[in-house]
Design a protein around this motif. Sequence first.
Motif, PDB file in Angstrom:
ATOM      1  N   SER A  89      -1.345  -6.340   5.844  1.00 28.92           N
ATOM      2  CA  SER A  89      -2.548  -7.155   5.778  1.00 28.92           C
ATOM      3  C   SER A  89      -3.686  -6.302   5.251  1.00 28.92           C
ATOM      4  O   SER A  89      -3.792  -5.116   5.591  1.00 28.92           O
ATOM      5  CB  SER A  89      -2.915  -7.705   7.163  1.00 28.92           C
ATOM      6  N   THR A  90      -4.535  -6.896   4.426  1.00 27.47           N
ATOM      7  CA  THR A  90      -5.701  -6.192   3.912  1.00 27.47           C
ATOM      8  C   THR A  90      -6.822  -7.195   3.701  1.00 27.47           C
ATOM      9  O   THR A  90      -6.560  -8.383   3.478  1.00 27.47           O
ATOM     10  CB  THR A  90      -5.375  -5.448   2.600  1.00 27.47           C
ATOM     11  N   VAL A 113     -10.310  -4.610  -2.903  1.00 24.34           N
ATOM     12  CA  VAL A 113      -9.691  -4.954  -4.184  1.00 24.34           C
ATOM     13  C   VAL A 113      -8.789  -3.830  -4.689  1.00 24.34           C
ATOM     14  O   VAL A 113      -7.686  -4.084  -5.204  1.00 24.34           O
ATOM     15  CB  VAL A 113     -10.781  -5.282  -5.229  1.00 24.34           C
ATOM     16  N   GLN A 153      -5.555  -3.966  -2.873  1.00 25.88           N
ATOM     17  CA  GLN A 153      -4.736  -5.085  -3.327  1.00 25.88           C
ATOM     18  C   GLN A 153      -4.015  -4.733  -4.630  1.00 25.88           C
ATOM     19  O   GLN A 153      -2.829  -5.041  -4.801  1.00 25.88           O
ATOM     20  CB  GLN A 153      -5.617  -6.314  -3.521  1.00 25.88           C
ATOM     21  N   ARG A 154      -4.714  -4.083  -5.548  1.00 23.46           N
ATOM     22  CA  ARG A 154      -4.093  -3.692  -6.819  1.00 23.46           C
ATOM     23  C   ARG A 154      -2.979  -2.679  -6.583  1.00 23.46           C
ATOM     24  O   ARG A 154      -1.929  -2.731  -7.238  1.00 23.46           O
ATOM     25  CB  ARG A 154      -5.151  -3.119  -7.744  1.00 23.46           C
ATOM     26  N   TYR A 181      -1.089  -2.312  -3.869  1.00 20.25           N
ATOM     27  CA  TYR A 181       0.072  -2.965  -3.276  1.00 20.25           C
ATOM     28  C   TYR A 181       0.801  -3.836  -4.298  1.00 20.25           C
ATOM     29  O   TYR A 181       2.039  -3.831  -4.362  1.00 20.25           O
ATOM     30  CB  TYR A 181      -0.367  -3.802  -2.075  1.00 20.25           C
ATOM     31  N   GLU A 182       0.051  -4.564  -5.112  1.00 23.23           N
ATOM     32  CA  GLU A 182       0.688  -5.418  -6.108  1.00 23.23           C
ATOM     33  C   GLU A 182       1.457  -4.602  -7.147  1.00 23.23           C
ATOM     34  O   GLU A 182       2.493  -5.042  -7.651  1.00 23.23           O
ATOM     35  CB  GLU A 182      -0.374  -6.296  -6.774  1.00 23.23           C
ATOM     36  N   LYS A 212       1.070 -11.653  -2.575  1.00 18.64           N
ATOM     37  CA  LYS A 212       0.274 -12.317  -1.543  1.00 18.64           C
ATOM     38  C   LYS A 212       1.023 -13.542  -1.038  1.00 18.64           C
ATOM     39  O   LYS A 212       1.476 -14.376  -1.825  1.00 18.64           O
ATOM     40  CB  LYS A 212      -1.085 -12.714  -2.113  1.00 18.64           C
ATOM     41  N   PHE A 241      -5.928 -10.998   3.802  1.00 16.99           N
ATOM     42  CA  PHE A 241      -4.792 -11.401   2.984  1.00 16.99           C
ATOM     43  C   PHE A 241      -3.507 -10.776   3.529  1.00 16.99           C
ATOM     44  O   PHE A 241      -3.489  -9.601   3.878  1.00 16.99           O
ATOM     45  CB  PHE A 241      -4.984 -10.970   1.534  1.00 16.99           C
ATOM     46  N   TYR A 285       0.403  -9.713   2.667  1.00 18.10           N
ATOM     47  CA  TYR A 285       1.265  -9.357   1.537  1.00 18.10           C
ATOM     48  C   TYR A 285       2.685  -9.058   2.032  1.00 18.10           C
ATOM     49  O   TYR A 285       2.885  -8.649   3.175  1.00 18.10           O
ATOM     50  CB  TYR A 285       0.728  -8.113   0.832  1.00 18.10           C
TER      51      TYR A 285
END
Length: 228
Positions: free
Chosen positions: A176-177, A182, A185-186, A188-189, A195, A213, A215
């Motif tokens: 979770s973040t 941001v 998130q980048r 992890y993606e 997500k 969010f 993930y």
Amino acid sequence: MASFRIRQYRDQDYEAVRSLFTHGLLEHVPAAYRFLLRSARVQLVLLVLFATVRAATGSWLLGLAAVALVMAATWPMVRFVCTAYVQNALSTDLCDIEGSYMQAPDSCFWVAEAGGAVVGTVAVAPPQNPADRGAALELLRMSVSKDYRGRGVSKALCRQVLRFAQARGYSAVVLSTSMVQVAAQRLYESHGFRKVGFTGLSPLGDLLCIQIFRYRCDLSGSTADPPR
């Protein structure tokens, strides 16, 4: 060659880990505040407030003053939500890192060390969501010092968790973040996380539009290195 190394947590890292986590989370308070003020819901509320005060008093100045007062009052509320989250972590799993992660099954805590100092942290444990237990592990407490961002520390810590879960036969890693992190998130993606939903942080956090969010990374399709 990397200027840091990843190793397991030791008792002498305790204060450094807690300090790094605290500063890393609280630095997002300004971003959360800006995110709140940019939200359509909040802008609508401020517009209605201005129009109401303007209509009631006939003064543009009082309307603007009312909006400014609400905006000023919102800042400590945002900081309170973030501080409460930090204090909860410090009083629960980060109060006893050894017991929470190093002695618990399918759990671990790593630090990134550079020049004898702790510059990054990450942990893994069975997920809090019962629906994920048995199939996934959860990445937790990722934090990197400002001075060491952009040097591959976060990537190395993330891969460490993915390898750990993969080596133990788990099919996924979840995390979770917050919506304002941001860069996280980048990261992890880029490692195969996608997500899968969002949750609220707290009732006050919901009021302030602060979302978390969720993930998930399916290890069969992740970019983690194979277990070593």
